[in-house]
Design an enzyme around this catalytic site. Sequence first.
Site, PDB file in Angstrom:
ATOM      1  N   ASN A 108      32.824 138.245  49.024  1.00 34.23           N
ATOM      2  CA  ASN A 108      32.653 139.568  49.217  1.00 34.23           C
ATOM      3  C   ASN A 108      32.214 139.392  50.697  1.00 34.23           C
ATOM      4  O   ASN A 108      31.572 138.387  51.155  1.00 34.23           O
ATOM      5  CB  ASN A 108      31.409 139.927  48.360  1.00 34.23           C
ATOM      6  CG  ASN A 108      31.049 141.357  48.861  1.00 34.23           C
ATOM      7  OD1 ASN A 108      31.786 142.199  48.926  1.00 34.23           O
ATOM      8  ND2 ASN A 108      29.733 141.631  48.862  1.00 34.23           N
ATOM      9  N   HIS A 110      29.883 141.677  53.359  1.00 36.41           N
ATOM     10  CA  HIS A 110      28.699 142.311  53.286  1.00 36.41           C
ATOM     11  C   HIS A 110      28.349 142.707  54.733  1.00 36.41           C
ATOM     12  O   HIS A 110      28.035 141.583  55.557  1.00 36.41           O
ATOM     13  CB  HIS A 110      27.633 141.750  52.601  1.00 36.41           C
ATOM     14  CG  HIS A 110      26.411 142.531  52.273  1.00 36.41           C
ATOM     15  ND1 HIS A 110      26.332 143.608  51.436  1.00 36.41           N
ATOM     16  CD2 HIS A 110      25.170 142.371  52.845  1.00 36.41           C
ATOM     17  CE1 HIS A 110      25.146 144.392  51.573  1.00 36.41           C
ATOM     18  NE2 HIS A 110      24.516 143.507  52.432  1.00 36.41           N
ATOM     19  N   SER A 137      28.048 138.960  56.620  1.00 40.97           N
ATOM     20  CA  SER A 137      28.387 137.523  55.828  1.00 40.97           C
ATOM     21  C   SER A 137      29.357 137.730  54.953  1.00 40.97           C
ATOM     22  O   SER A 137      29.719 138.819  54.402  1.00 40.97           O
ATOM     23  CB  SER A 137      26.948 137.454  55.085  1.00 40.97           C
ATOM     24  OG  SER A 137      25.805 137.380  55.944  1.00 40.97           O
ATOM     25  N   ASP A 146      24.832 140.372  46.142  1.00 41.62           N
ATOM     26  CA  ASP A 146      24.618 139.909  47.239  1.00 41.62           C
ATOM     27  C   ASP A 146      23.864 138.825  47.563  1.00 41.62           C
ATOM     28  O   ASP A 146      23.154 138.497  48.616  1.00 41.62           O
ATOM     29  CB  ASP A 146      24.263 141.240  48.436  1.00 41.62           C
ATOM     30  CG  ASP A 146      25.212 142.569  48.293  1.00 41.62           C
ATOM     31  OD1 ASP A 146      26.388 142.194  48.030  1.00 41.62           O
ATOM     32  OD2 ASP A 146      24.507 143.504  48.390  1.00 41.62           O
TER      33      ASP A 146
END
Length: 218
Positions: A108, A110, A137, A146
């Site tokens: 992911n 973020h 990130s 996260d």
Amino acid sequence: MPLRIAVVASGRGSNLQAILDAIAAGTLDAEVVGVWSDRRDAFALERARSAGVPAHPVRPRDYADRAAHDLALFGAIDAAAPDLIVCAGYMRLIGAAAVEARPGRMINIHPSLLPAFKGLHTHQQALDAGVTEHGASVHVVTADLDAGPVLAQARVPVLPGDTAEALAARVLAREHPLLLETLRWIADGRLVLQGSRVQVNGRPLTAPLQLAANQRFA
Ligand code: GAR
């Protein structure tokens, strides 16, 4: 063999576009095998179609609950046999079962320097906290939101008078090269994800890779 990437996105899709453009330019050895979205009107789906990539809306309202939606979405993704699932602006929580069934296969991007500012409104969170440095990130997706291992980061200054919009734009400009460089390192085997463990150049990753001014890892 090009890295087979499935992209999941909810909105604008500028990170997806960066991937498609890099593949087209020959600077990323990968193939986007499909783009999936929880929103039928996501512009990311439009970008996929324009690039000749299969685009699949999978709407939560068509399923009884989160687990059923996850099952349909990630089942369809699995059928396309991706090596890696990239969440690029996917704004729905993914249930633990879907994540845990695909260990080390989902990343992911973020918009914060994790572990700071998880969740939503990260740029406003950064301004409210008064930090002088912010960024983005790329992390491994785990069941905790996260909170998976951070693979790489890009940093930007917070400038006097910044609004959340100005800061978001500064971060986004670095998100694209950050995601691309991370994908290159995964594609050529310099970064290896094993469950929630990560190896870089054959050794455990002890700190996130840092994107330098030349858009490569330092
Ligand atoms: C990006 O800023 C991405 O980091 C963020 O959404 C934006 C998507 O932009 N993701 C999250 O906040 C995930 N929690 P894009 O659709 O133009 O790639």
